[in-house]
Design an enzyme around this catalytic site. Structure first.
Site, PDB file in Angstrom:
ATOM      1  N   GLU A  57       0.789  -1.237   0.000  1.00 49.05           N
ATOM      2  CA  GLU A  57       0.000   0.000   0.000  1.00 49.05           C
ATOM      3  C   GLU A  57       0.826   1.295   0.000  1.00 49.05           C
ATOM      4  O   GLU A  57       0.578   2.194   0.794  1.00 49.05           O
ATOM      5  CB  GLU A  57      -0.936   0.018   1.215  1.00 49.05           C
ATOM      6  CG  GLU A  57      -1.971  -1.078   1.188  1.00 49.05           C
ATOM      7  CD  GLU A  57      -2.991  -0.940   2.309  1.00 49.05           C
ATOM      8  OE1 GLU A  57      -4.185  -0.933   1.989  1.00 49.05           O
ATOM      9  OE2 GLU A  57      -2.610  -0.866   3.487  1.00 49.05           O
TER      10      GLU A  57
HETATM   11  C1  ACM Z   1      -2.389  -5.193   4.106  1.00 45.67           C
HETATM   12  O1  ACM Z   1      -3.498  -5.557   4.521  1.00 45.67           O
HETATM   13  N1  ACM Z   1      -2.189  -3.922   3.778  1.00 45.67           N
HETATM   14  C2  ACM Z   1      -1.277  -6.112   3.989  1.00 45.67           C
END
Ligand code: ACM
Length: 462
Positions: free
Chosen positions: A259
Site C-alpha cells: 500500500e
Molecule cells: C495489508 O493488509 N495492507 C497487507
C-alpha cells in the site's frame, strides 16, 4: 522437552482437578504416557521442521512418538484434546493417531502498532496458537501509528514514536523463547517504505518529503514514505537490520511493502530525476529497486525476505516469500514465477467473517488449484491476520479466538476434512479448551459489558 512435559502435567491437573506430580518420570516403564523423541530439534526452528507424531493409546498404555521435539509438542496437544470424562473418571479413548501437517507455514499476524498489546497478551495468544498447532507468529511491529520495539542504535524510534508502548529487547527475547518452547517461530515485520509515519516521526531525514512528522491517529493509507534514492536510508536500514537480525533468530524477516500511495515520490523532482537516471519506468519499478537493495542488506545479515504481494518482481531472487493479501491470484502468480507464497487473503480476522468463511478458504483453492504440482509445492501455507485498528487488549482475544482455530485446522488437516457443521461442533469444544488454557476471549467481553453498562448481571440485560 522436560518443560513441555511439566506443562502437560499442569494442564492435565487443571483439566481434571486431580492432584498430580508435576515431575515427569524418567523410566518409561513406569510412565502413564510414554514419550519417545527420536532426535534433537533444530538450533533455530525452521519451516523444514518435522512436526509429525504418532499417538497410540490402548487399554494398557499410551505412547507418543515423534522424530523431533516439535512433533512431540503437537502430539501432546492432541493427547490433551482427547481427555474425556464419564460418571466414574477421566480417560483417553483407545486411539491410533498418525498425524502431520498439510502445510509447513500456519501463522497468525498480530498488529501491535495500531493498538498496543502488552507482552502477556502475546504470550496468551502463543499458548492458544500452540493448542491449535500453529507455528508462526508474524509480529507486525511498526506502522504509521507506532513503532513497538526497542532499538539501541536508533532509540528515537521507540522514544519518539511509541508513547512508551514498546517491547524492550529483553521482553522480545523472552517472548521468542516462550514461542520456541511451544514450537512457534516469530517473524518480525517492519513495514517499508509506506506505512512508515512512525519511523519518520523519529527520523524525518529518511522521508521523501521534508517533515516534521507525527505518529498517525487515524486509519488508512498515508503519504509519508521512505526516500528510496537516499544513501542515508540504506545506511540506516543496514545498521537497523543488523541490530534486529541479532534479536530475531528466525531465518525470515518481513519488510512489508504494501500500500505505497507514491504521492511523495510523484511530488519530488529529485525522485523523478532519479527514476529517469536509473531507467525506472514507474513507481513500481522504483519500489522494486528499493526492495532489491533491502534484499541485499537482508542477505548480508543472513535473512531471507518476505513481503506483501506488492513486492512480487522478477528481479528478486527466488528465496523471497510473497504473502498474498489482495487475492488468490497473487499466490498463483507468485508460484508460477517460482516464488514461495503464503496466503492471507480470506483470513483477515478484522473483516468479521464467520469461521465457516475462513474454513472454506484453502491455500490451494481458487487460482492455485490449477498450478502444476511443482508450483503447488511453493504454496507454504497461510496466515490469519489480526489487524489492530479496532482491537485493544480488552477485545483482541475475542476477535482472534475461536475463529482462528478453524483456520489452523484448514492449514493442518487434509483438505477433505471440510464438513462445516462438524467443524462448528469441534470449534465449540476448542472454545472451551482455550478458555481453560487462560485465554480471555470469553471473559473479557463480559467484563467490558459489565463495565460499560454498569449492570452486574449481564444476562438480565434485554
Ligand atoms: C495489508 O493488509 N495492507 C497487507
Amino acid at each position: 522437552m522436560p518443560a513441555a512435559a511439566v506443562r502437560l502435567l499442569r494442564r492435565l491437573q487443571r483439566k481434571t482437578g486431580i492432584p498430580l506430580s508435576t515431575d515427569p518420570i524418567a523410566d518409561p516403564k513406569k510412565a502413564t504416557l510414554e514419550i519417545h523423541c527420536a532426535g534433537p530439534g533444530e538450533p533455530v526452528q525452521s519451516l523444514r521442521a518435522d512436526e509429525s507424531y504418532t499417538l497410540d493409546v490402548t487399554e494398557q498404555s499410551a505412547r507418543l512418538a515423534a522424530p523431533s521435539p516439535i512433533g512431540i509438542l503437537r502430539g501432546m496437544e492432541t493427547f490433551l484434546q482427547l481427555i474425556r470424562t464419564d460418571d466414574k473418571s477421566f480417560f483417553v479413548p483407545a486411539v491410533q493417531v498418525k498425524d502431520e501437517p498439510r502445510f509447513c507455514w500456519r501463522g497468525l499476524l498480530i498488529d501491535v502498532s495500531r493498538h498496543w498489546e502488552p507482552a502477556e497478551i502475546i504470550k496468551r495468544n502463543l499458548d492458544a496458537m500452540a493448542a491449535v498447532k500453529m507455528n508462526v507468529l508474524h509480529w507486525h511491529l511498526s506502522d504509521d501509528q507506532g513503532f513497538r520495539v526497542e532499538s539501541r542504535r536508533f532509540p528515537k524510534l521507540q522514544l519518539a514514536a511509541s508513547e512508551g508502548n514498546y517491547y524492550t529487547q529483553q521482553e522480545v527475547r523472552e517472548i521468542i523463547d516462550y514461542a520456541r518452547d511451544r514450537g512457534i517461530r516469530i517473524i518480525p515485520e517492519f513495514d517499508m517504505p509506506g506505512h512508515t509515519t512512525a519511523w519518520l516521526a523519529a527520523y524525518p531525514e529518511l522521508a521523501s518529503a521534508p517533515g516534521p512528522y507525527a505518529i498517525e491517529r487515524a486509519w488508512g493509507v498515508f503519504d509519508p514514505c521512505m526516500d528510496p534514492t537516499s544513501g542515508k536510508l540504506y545506511d540506516f536500514l543496514n545498521s537497523f537490520i543488523d541490530e534486529m537480525a541479532g534479536l530475531f533468530p528466525d531465518e525470515y524477516f518481513h519488510i512489508g511493502g504494501d500500500e505505497v500511495n507514491f504521492r511523495q515520490w510523484n511530488a519530488s523532482s529529485r525522485i523523478r530525476a532519479f527514476k529517469m537516471q536509473k531507467n525506472l519506468p514507474d513507481n513500481a519499478a522504483l519500489q522494486a529497486y528499493l526492495n532489491q537493495r533491502l534484499q541485499q542488506i537482508l542477505e548480508k545479515h543472513r535473512k531471507k525476505m518476505i513481503g506483501w504481494d506488492e513486492i512480487l518482481h522478477p528481479d528478486l531472487p527466488k528465496s523471497v516469500v510473497v504473502q498474498s493479501w489482495r487475492g488468490h491470484s497473487y499466490l498463483a502468480r507468485s508460484a508460477r514465477q517460482g516464488y514461495a507464497g503464503v496466503l492471507s487473503y480470506g483470513y483477515y480476522l478484522d473483516q468479521m467473517r464467520p469461521a465457516s468463511f475462513h474454513y472454506d478458504n484453502d491455500p490451494l483453492g481458487k487460482e492455485a488449484a490449477s498450478l502444476a504440482d511443482q508450483e503447488k509445492s511453493l504454496v507454504l501455507g497461510g496466515e490469519a491476520c489480526m489487524w489492530g485498528e479496532f482491537v485493544n487488549p480488552d477485545n483482541i482475544e475475542s476477535r482472534i479466538w475461536p475463529r482462528t482455530a478453524a483456520i489452523a485446522e484448514r492449514l493442518w488437516s487434509p483438505r477433505e476434512i471440510s464438513d462445516v457443521q462438524d467443524m462448528y461442533r469441534r470449534l465449540d469444544f476448542v472454545n472451551g479448551e482455550l478458555d481453560a488454557l487462560g485465554l480471555m476471549h470469553r471473559a473479557n467481553p463480559m467484563k467490558m459489558l459489565q463495565r460499560m453498562s454498569g449492570v452486574e448481571n449481564i444476562a438480565s440485560l434485554k
